[in-house]
Design an enzyme around this catalytic site. Structure first.
Site, PDB file in Angstrom:
ATOM      1  N   LYS A  23     -35.895  38.092  -6.624  1.00 49.10           N
ATOM      2  CA  LYS A  23     -36.998  37.496  -6.295  1.00 49.10           C
ATOM      3  C   LYS A  23     -37.748  38.615  -5.644  1.00 49.10           C
ATOM      4  CE  LYS A  23     -38.569  34.235  -2.415  1.00 49.10           C
ATOM      5  NZ  LYS A  23     -38.216  33.600  -1.179  1.00 49.10           N
ATOM      6  N   ASP A  81     -45.045  36.164   1.189  1.00 49.96           N
ATOM      7  CA  ASP A  81     -44.783  34.876   1.297  1.00 49.96           C
ATOM      8  C   ASP A  81     -45.409  33.981   2.445  1.00 49.96           C
ATOM      9  OD1 ASP A  81     -43.934  32.028   1.072  1.00 49.96           O
ATOM     10  OD2 ASP A  81     -41.969  32.671   1.174  1.00 49.96           O
ATOM     11  N   LYS A 103     -46.981  28.545   6.272  1.00 44.90           N
ATOM     12  CA  LYS A 103     -45.770  28.807   7.307  1.00 44.90           C
ATOM     13  C   LYS A 103     -46.468  29.037   8.762  1.00 44.90           C
ATOM     14  CE  LYS A 103     -42.394  31.738   4.695  1.00 44.90           C
ATOM     15  NZ  LYS A 103     -41.255  30.781   4.913  1.00 44.90           N
ATOM     16  N   ASP A 157     -39.755  39.430   1.704  1.00 45.08           N
ATOM     17  CA  ASP A 157     -39.458  38.402   0.635  1.00 45.08           C
ATOM     18  C   ASP A 157     -39.300  38.891  -0.844  1.00 45.08           C
ATOM     19  OD1 ASP A 157     -38.565  35.757   0.688  1.00 45.08           O
ATOM     20  OD2 ASP A 157     -40.540  34.782  -0.235  1.00 45.08           O
ATOM     21  N   ASP A 202     -43.904  26.115  -0.011  1.00 46.67           N
ATOM     22  CA  ASP A 202     -43.041  27.119   0.670  1.00 46.67           C
ATOM     23  C   ASP A 202     -41.663  27.450  -0.009  1.00 46.67           C
ATOM     24  OD1 ASP A 202     -42.747  29.615   2.245  1.00 46.67           O
ATOM     25  OD2 ASP A 202     -42.213  28.121   4.067  1.00 46.67           O
ATOM     26  N   GLU A 227     -41.057  28.404  -2.949  1.00 42.73           N
ATOM     27  CA  GLU A 227     -41.759  29.164  -4.222  1.00 42.73           C
ATOM     28  C   GLU A 227     -40.820  29.910  -4.864  1.00 42.73           C
ATOM     29  OE1 GLU A 227     -41.606  30.345  -1.214  1.00 42.73           O
ATOM     30  OE2 GLU A 227     -41.169  32.383  -1.626  1.00 42.73           O
ATOM     31  N   ARG A 251     -37.757  29.804  -5.383  1.00 46.97           N
ATOM     32  CA  ARG A 251     -36.703  29.141  -6.441  1.00 46.97           C
ATOM     33  C   ARG A 251     -37.454  28.756  -7.781  1.00 46.97           C
ATOM     34  NH1 ARG A 251     -35.197  24.373  -2.648  1.00 46.97           N
ATOM     35  NH2 ARG A 251     -35.486  25.975  -1.158  1.00 46.97           N
TER      36      ARG A 251
HETATM   37  N1  BES Z   1     -38.773  33.240   1.739  1.00 48.79           N
HETATM   38  C1  BES Z   1     -38.687  31.906   2.322  1.00 48.79           C
HETATM   39  C2  BES Z   1     -36.941  31.927   3.007  1.00 48.79           C
HETATM   40  C3  BES Z   1     -36.739  32.855   4.145  1.00 48.79           C
HETATM   41  C4  BES Z   1     -36.800  32.530   5.322  1.00 48.79           C
HETATM   42  C5  BES Z   1     -36.245  34.162   3.906  1.00 48.79           C
HETATM   43  C6  BES Z   1     -36.336  33.194   6.554  1.00 48.79           C
HETATM   44  C7  BES Z   1     -35.861  35.010   4.943  1.00 48.79           C
HETATM   45  C8  BES Z   1     -36.044  34.648   6.467  1.00 48.79           C
HETATM   46  C9  BES Z   1     -38.480  30.996   1.415  1.00 48.79           C
HETATM   47  O1  BES Z   1     -39.543  31.041   0.418  1.00 48.79           O
HETATM   48  C10 BES Z   1     -38.977  29.930   2.014  1.00 48.79           C
HETATM   49  O2  BES Z   1     -40.077  29.779   2.670  1.00 48.79           O
HETATM   50  N2  BES Z   1     -37.797  28.768   2.098  1.00 48.79           N
HETATM   51  C11 BES Z   1     -38.226  27.458   2.828  1.00 48.79           C
HETATM   52  C12 BES Z   1     -37.727  26.491   2.015  1.00 48.79           C
HETATM   53  C13 BES Z   1     -38.212  24.897   2.603  1.00 48.79           C
HETATM   54  C14 BES Z   1     -39.574  24.773   2.292  1.00 48.79           C
HETATM   55  C15 BES Z   1     -37.484  23.949   1.432  1.00 48.79           C
HETATM   56  C16 BES Z   1     -37.315  27.647   3.982  1.00 48.79           C
HETATM   57  O3  BES Z   1     -36.328  28.178   3.876  1.00 48.79           O
HETATM   58  O4  BES Z   1     -37.761  26.807   5.141  1.00 48.79           O
HETATM   59 ZN    ZN Z   2     -39.978  33.151  -0.027  1.00 47.30          ZN
HETATM   60 ZN    ZN Z   3     -41.261  30.400   0.993  1.00 47.77          ZN
END
Ligand code: BES
Ligand code: ZN
Ligand code: ZN
Length: 470
Positions: free
Chosen positions: A231, A236, A243, A254, A313, A315, A317
């Site tokens: 990834k 992000d 966010k 990210d 967010d 994204e 996946r």
């Molecule tokens: N890049 C983030 C995940 C992340 C969070 C990595 C904290 C490192 C530290 C990912 O893209 C994300 O935002 N995931 C969301 C998913 C949710 C919206 C279902 C998350 O984990 O809150």
């Molecule tokens: Zn991310």
């Molecule tokens: Zn994200």
């Protein structure tokens, strides 16, 4: 870094203390006055000696953390060489790796933006042990991994205004040139032609094109084909499902999965591993403009699986879904993706531990056991049909978010599983490195910032797989 053996003339001596046993040292008064009982590290400057108290539960991880954090306390001194005692942690090869990796990696700092960056002057390690082939090769492994991880850290730590999708292309081409790797870079037009609409949607608001980068290392003696997918979100913001400010911070990291893929290819090339290794990087930027993809959108992925976007967010996946599709066309014997995929994985496993997911329990357990030698912490998270229910969509084949507050790391892993074809289900592992990829509260050998999570565990998994194949 130069590594020699049993050199008497060094600037500093590093002593390793097991079981808090200080009896062999002729430094009683110093220990007494400092009330030092063999826990943690202490430095006797007059004697030019660093004492490193090792954890009672001695593992590769605890050893690297203790030695690395101790070395940090002397790295700003004006010393060029250290002699380092040697301890066998179970296997001489991995022990030698652990000693060398701990020292070199602890000297790293991301300081290019400081007016006067101060770098450590240590350039020579003398290991105090009888040398043999295993130790010699372990030293080499330590040097290679420290070097590859340094590159990865520099990429992840680089700031978002400087490091974009094109930077990944540049770095991949540079690596390919240096190690004679095959490298193909694909942009928006190709992705469109290939139907990679999930990947493209994530990048749509960016002023840079999406990049799918395909690197391949093909030695003559390859025994298996391994494909890594990373990834590479250069930033992000969350997109329209923006966010909150506090959570956006650190999202330059990210791109850690993709950077780790570059590191794995570099280390594998340097070590001349007997595998055909492919690296697929999905480089994109999740930001906001009038072109942004939107919650409520439905995307048709390259595998033909439709995805309801319930949160922009989630994204990573989406990018991975299409990259995993591309990766399966390469017919891998083993397919591993690395991603800072979920905050839920950090909540569940801590900032020290990566999650291992997939359908093949034996493969997961083998990876978990192999990763222990690397000093990186991992933990297997199991899929189950109840969690699969959570990613059902009413209007598409799958939803990009789970419908529950719970189990977010696994529901994200199971989302990826929807893009793995039947014949590759047992050959696939998903590694969620969201916790350890970026270090905000400094621990062990790590400096503030990127830790190159995923590189060491994967290289050591390959080394151990090659050994058991013999
Ligand atoms: N890049 C983030 C995940 C992340 C969070 C990595 C904290 C490192 C530290 C990912 O893209 C994300 O935002 N995931 C969301 C998913 C949710 C919206 C279902 C998350 O984990 O809150
Ligand atoms: Zn991310
Ligand atoms: Zn994200």
């Amino acid at each position: 870094m130069k590594v020699v053996f049993n050199e008497k003339n060094t600037d500093f001596k590093v002593c390793l203390i097991q079981n808090k046993d200080l009896s062999r040292f002729d430094d009683k008064e110093f220990f007494e006055i400092n009330d030092y009982k063999g826990v943690g590290a202490i430095c006797n400057l007059a004697k030019r000696t660093l004492y490193v108290g090792l954890n009672d539960e001695l593992t590769y991880a605890s050893f690297i953390a203790s030695l690395g954090s101790a070395i940090k306390s002397i790295k700003s001194l004006n010393i060029k060489s250290i002699s380092l005692e040697f301890i066998n942690l179970g296997c001489e090869f991995y022990s030698a790796y652990a000693h060398i990796y701990a020292v070199i990696s602890s000297l790293y700092e991301f300081n290019k933006y400081h007016k006067e960056p101060k770098n450590s002057k240590i350039e020579l390690i003398s290991l105090e042990t009888q040398q043999n082939d295993d130790i010699q090769q372990g030293v080499e492994l330590g040097k290679v991994l420290a070097n590859a991880c340094e590159d990865v850290k520099n990429i992840v730590n680089e700031i978002p205004s400087t490091y974009n999708q094109l930077s990944f292309e540049k770095d991949a081409l540079k690596l390919a040139k240096e190690f004679d790797l095959e490298c193909n870079v694909y942009s928006d037009d190709y992705l469109q032609k290939e139907g990679m609409n999930a990947f493209l949607a994530v990048n749509r608001a960016s002023s840079y094109p999406a990049k799918l980068i395909h690197l391949a290392y093909k030695p003559q003696n390859a025994i298996k084909k391994i494909v890594y997918v990373g990834k590479g979100l250069v930033y992000d913001t969350g997109g329209l499902s923006l966010k909150p400010a506090d959570y956006m911070l650190t999202m330059k990291a990210d791109k850690s999965g993709a950077a780790a893929v570059l590191g794995i290819l570099k280390a594998a090339s340097m070590l001349k591993l007997p595998y055909e290794i492919h690296g697929i990087i999905g480089a994109a930027q999740n930001c906001i403009s009038e072109k942004s993809y939107m919650p409520d959108d439905v995307l048709i992925s390259r595998e033909g699986v439709s995805i309801e976007v319930r949160n922009t967010d989630a994204e990573g996946r989406l990018v991975l879904a299409d990259c995993l599709s591309f990766a399966q066309d390469l017919k891998p014997d083993l397919l591993i993706d690395l991603a800072t995929l979920t905050g839920a994985c950090v909540v569940g496993l801590s900032e020290y531990t990566s999650g291992i997911m997939g359908y093949n329990e034996d493969l997961q357990n083998e990876f978990y056991n192999n990763s222990k030698r690397s000093g990186e912490y991992t933990c297997v998270l199991h899929f189950n049909p109840h969690i699969k229910e959570l990613i059902k969509s009413k209007i598409a084949d799958v939803s990009n978010t789970g419908s529950s507050r719970y189990g977010g790391a696994i529901s994200a892993g199971m989302f990826l599983g929807e893009f793995i074809r039947k014949e590759y289900k047992d050959k696939w592992l998903h590694l969620d490195i969201a916790g350890p990829a970026y270090v905000e509260k400094v621990w062990g050998e790590n400096a503030y910032g990127a830790s190159a999570a995923g590189v060491r565990m994967n290289i050591i998994n390959l080394l151990r797989m090659a050994r058991s194949a013999k």
